[in-house]
Design an enzyme around this catalytic site. Structure first.
Site, short mmCIF file in Angstrom:
data_model
loop_
_atom_site.label_atom_id
_atom_site.label_comp_id
_atom_site.label_asym_id
_atom_site.label_seq_id
_atom_site.Cartn_x
_atom_site.Cartn_y
_atom_site.Cartn_z
N HIS A 141 0.87 -1.18 0.00
CA HIS A 141 0.00 0.00 0.00
C HIS A 141 0.91 1.23 0.00
O HIS A 141 2.03 1.17 0.52
CB HIS A 141 -0.84 -0.06 1.28
CG HIS A 141 -1.88 0.99 1.42
ND1 HIS A 141 -1.60 2.28 1.76
CD2 HIS A 141 -3.23 0.92 1.32
CE1 HIS A 141 -2.73 2.97 1.84
NE2 HIS A 141 -3.74 2.17 1.59
N ASP A 171 2.83 -4.48 8.09
CA ASP A 171 1.63 -3.66 7.96
C ASP A 171 0.46 -4.62 8.13
O ASP A 171 0.13 -5.36 7.20
CB ASP A 171 1.60 -2.98 6.59
CG ASP A 171 0.28 -2.28 6.32
OD1 ASP A 171 0.07 -1.82 5.19
OD2 ASP A 171 -0.57 -2.21 7.24
N GLN A 206 -4.91 -5.12 7.17
CA GLN A 206 -5.92 -6.10 6.75
C GLN A 206 -5.85 -7.36 7.60
O GLN A 206 -6.87 -7.91 8.02
CB GLN A 206 -5.70 -6.49 5.27
CG GLN A 206 -5.80 -5.35 4.29
CD GLN A 206 -7.19 -4.75 4.21
OE1 GLN A 206 -8.19 -5.42 4.48
NE2 GLN A 206 -7.27 -3.48 3.87
N LYS A 260 -10.61 -0.21 10.43
CA LYS A 260 -10.87 -1.42 9.63
C LYS A 260 -11.25 -2.58 10.54
O LYS A 260 -11.74 -3.61 10.07
CB LYS A 260 -9.63 -1.81 8.82
CG LYS A 260 -9.29 -0.79 7.72
CD LYS A 260 -8.23 -1.32 6.76
CE LYS A 260 -7.44 -0.24 6.08
NZ LYS A 260 -8.11 0.40 4.96
N CYS A 282 -4.75 2.42 -3.64
CA CYS A 282 -3.51 2.91 -3.02
C CYS A 282 -2.38 1.93 -3.24
O CYS A 282 -1.55 1.72 -2.35
CB CYS A 282 -3.68 3.16 -1.53
SG CYS A 282 -4.86 4.47 -1.20
#
Lengths: 163, 421
Positions: B137, B215, B218, B241, B379
């Site tokens: 991303h 990261d 998700q 999220k 992104c």
């Protein structure tokens, strides 16, 4: 959850945006393809959605726009808009083209066309099918992008964005 | 570590999600879109909020709120407890060894920027390298570019295979010269759904003297994350999220690294003492939390974490696997649909392209049917380019997603295909 009924009902109301005219020009544009020679060109880029268009203009000896063509990679709205734009500016002065842009942009944003009764009524009527985009704010930029590129080309600039 | 998740009797925890029951917890799901039922398949962009989160935040504002830390009055003390309890909840969520390893930030982007600034500029040296992947991303690309341009840190990119997986041979090769000081990689791709081989990445990186940042924006939504088991050094995620509010996320980092790193933002709360000549810093993690924090959002995040842990990751992961399998089966059966990425290990994010129809047109026509998907480059422009695409449409799943919604997506997509045929 019940399945939605089959098209044509599925997209009722959307017909005002994706009218046959739009689909036709979006999928079978008449003015697509880079010409062998041209006098001015500019790129339009919509970084948010990835639409890209390059507009090529050839001027007639009297200074009016002789032919406009374009190379576009983008959604049906942006391609249809580029094609209708090419049609409507042909034979017009750059000043007329700018005025058309201003009126079209207003139409795309608001769905109304204050300039439609005036001198440019006829070309604006050709562009009217795209006015449905005003109900989809995030798509307005798809419709105006080719015009931004055209004006940039007329200005002698190389790049434009509809941001 | 004992917490809400552990207290639930294992025997009564449902093996599968009772999705109908869960949906009742999310008030927004009853909204109609142009007169049609909302089919919300854009949770990867931001998730909807359960009543528990909404109520926790409202209750704080209605009955118990004041600025945190240093307050000597009742409201301040209670609010401080509630805010710091959120820190404990996140520590539990990630299985951090020490609550002091949880730094609250605005979102994953800020977390990564914090590491790029405090570890990248503060600890790394010119000539060191950062290794990212081709499926990142923008928030895990741009901070490292800024670091490269300002501090001469080399930026290396590990390629992605056609299947949408990390090219692990190239990964090892890029580490071989020992100059990589930090590997920064997604735990789960927001475009491809690919889970990267996290434990292996950590092993390989550590063997070459590199730290590892994941990261987890998700990943943390779909699977249990255990930073101790992973063995990584930094882990970032964002609250909105994970069914929490916007404006709050967290960076987990090893205590010794946080102690070594200079501050990120300067201001109140992160100091110990201030004179014009010199200021000293608060202890970790407050050293990295300048200014009044997102107090109400922190309280909301705790409610979100509690909610997720009460549902249980086993049930969440099983539900999601089932939805993803269903979606892949139905979408790949539609003529002209190309699904991006076919990793062995993948989660509930499915990006696709439809022949003869631009992603934006697909998204607008699906929207007309009440179906919300995202279209664009998500992104991840470099990733799109690698697969030769300008943009794709993306459907993503959450705990409230149903199989019927997947069917609606498939049927809606068929209609879009016919429309453009």
């Amino acid at each position: 959850m019940a399945a939605a009924p089959p098209a044509p009902d599925a997209f009722e109301g959307l017909r005002d945006l994706y009218q046959d005219v739009i689909l036709d020009h979006g999928r079978r544009p008449r003015h697509a393809g880079k010409p062998e020679t041209f006098d001015a060109s500019a790129k339009g880029d919509n970084p948010m959605c990835g639409d890209r268009v390059q507009v090529f203009v050839r001027f007639a000896p009297d200074g009016t726009i002789g032919e406009t063509r374009f190379d576009a990679r983008g959604c049906a709205i942006s391609v249809a808009s580029a094609d209708l734009m090419a049609e409507t500016v042909a034979g017009r002065t750059p000043a007329d083209a700018r005025a058309l842009f201003a009126a079209f942009r207003e139409m795309a944003r608001t769905g109304t066309c204050p300039a439609c009764d005036a001198a440019l009524a006829e070309p604006l009527e050709r562009l009217a099918p795209l006015s449905g985009v005003h109900e989809y704010p995030s798509r307005v930029k798809c419709a105006t992008l080719p015009w931004h590129a055209l004006v940039a080309a007329l200005d002698g600039a190389k790049e434009a964005t509809s941001e | 570590m004992v917490g809400a998740g552990d207290r639930m009797n294992v025997a009564t925890r449902p093996a599968l999600l009772d999705v109908a029951r869960i949906r009742e917890d999310f008030p927004i799901l009853t909204q109609k879109i142009r007169g049609k039922d909302l089919v919300f398949l854009d949770s990867a962009a931001s998730a909807q909020k359960p009543r528990a989160v909404i109520d926790a935040m409202r209750l704080a504002m209605e009955t118990q709120y004041a600025n945190v830390h240093r307050g000597l009055h009742w409201m301040s003390e209670r609010t401080t407890e509630a805010y710091e309890a959120a820190r404990d909840a996140v520590a539990l969520l990630l299985n951090a060894a020490d609550r002091h390893e949880i730094v609250f930030v605005r979102n994953s982007t800020e977390a990564i920027n914090l590491v790029a600034h405090s570890y990248g500029r503060g600890v790394m040296r010119r000539g060191d390298a950062v290794l990212i992947s081709g499926m990142e991303h923008h928030s895990n690309i741009v901070p490292w570019q800024l670091l490269r341009d300002s501090h001469g840190i080399e930026l290396r990119v590990c390629p992605v295979t056609d299947a949408g997986e990390l090219d692990m041979e190239r990964f090892e090769a890029l580490l071989a010269d020992g100059r990589v000081r930090l590997v920064a990689i997604t735990h789960m791709s927001n475009v491809l759904g690919t889970y990267t081989p996290a434990e292996r990445i950590v092993q390989l990186a550590h063997a070459r003297g590199a730290k590892v940042l994941f990261d987890g924006s998700q990943a943390v939504v779909h699977r249990r994350v255990d930073v101790q088991a992973l063995g990584c050094d930094f882990y970032a995620f964002t609250g909105h999220k994970l069914y929490g509010p916007t404006g709050i996320g967290a960076l987990w980092a090893r205590r010794e690294l946080l102690d070594e790193m200079p501050p990120f933002l300067g201001g109140g709360e992160m100091i110990s003492s201030v004179t014009y000549e010199q200021s000293t810093w608060a202890a970790v993690p407050h050293k990295f939390e300048a200014g009044t924090p997102a107090i109400i959002e922190g309280i909301g995040l705790k409610a979100a974490v509690d909610y997720v842990l009460a549902v249980g990751y086993e049930a969440i992961a099983a539900h999601e696997q089932s939805l993803t399998d269903h979606a892949l089966a139905r979408l790949s059966a539609i003529e002209g649909v190309r699904i991006l990425g076919r990793a062995q290990d993948r989660g509930g994010v499915v990006s696709f392209a439809l022949d003869r129809a631009h992603a934006h047109d697909v998204a607008t026509l699906l929207d007309r049917q009440g179906i919300a998907v995202r279209a664009g480059h998500h992104c991840a422009e470099p990733l799109m380019r690698r697969f030769g695409l300008e943009s794709t449409a993306r459907a993503s799943f959450a705990i409230y997603t149903t199989h019927e919604e997947i069917d609606a997506l498939a049927e809606g997509l068929e209609k879009v295909r016919e429309f453009f045929a």
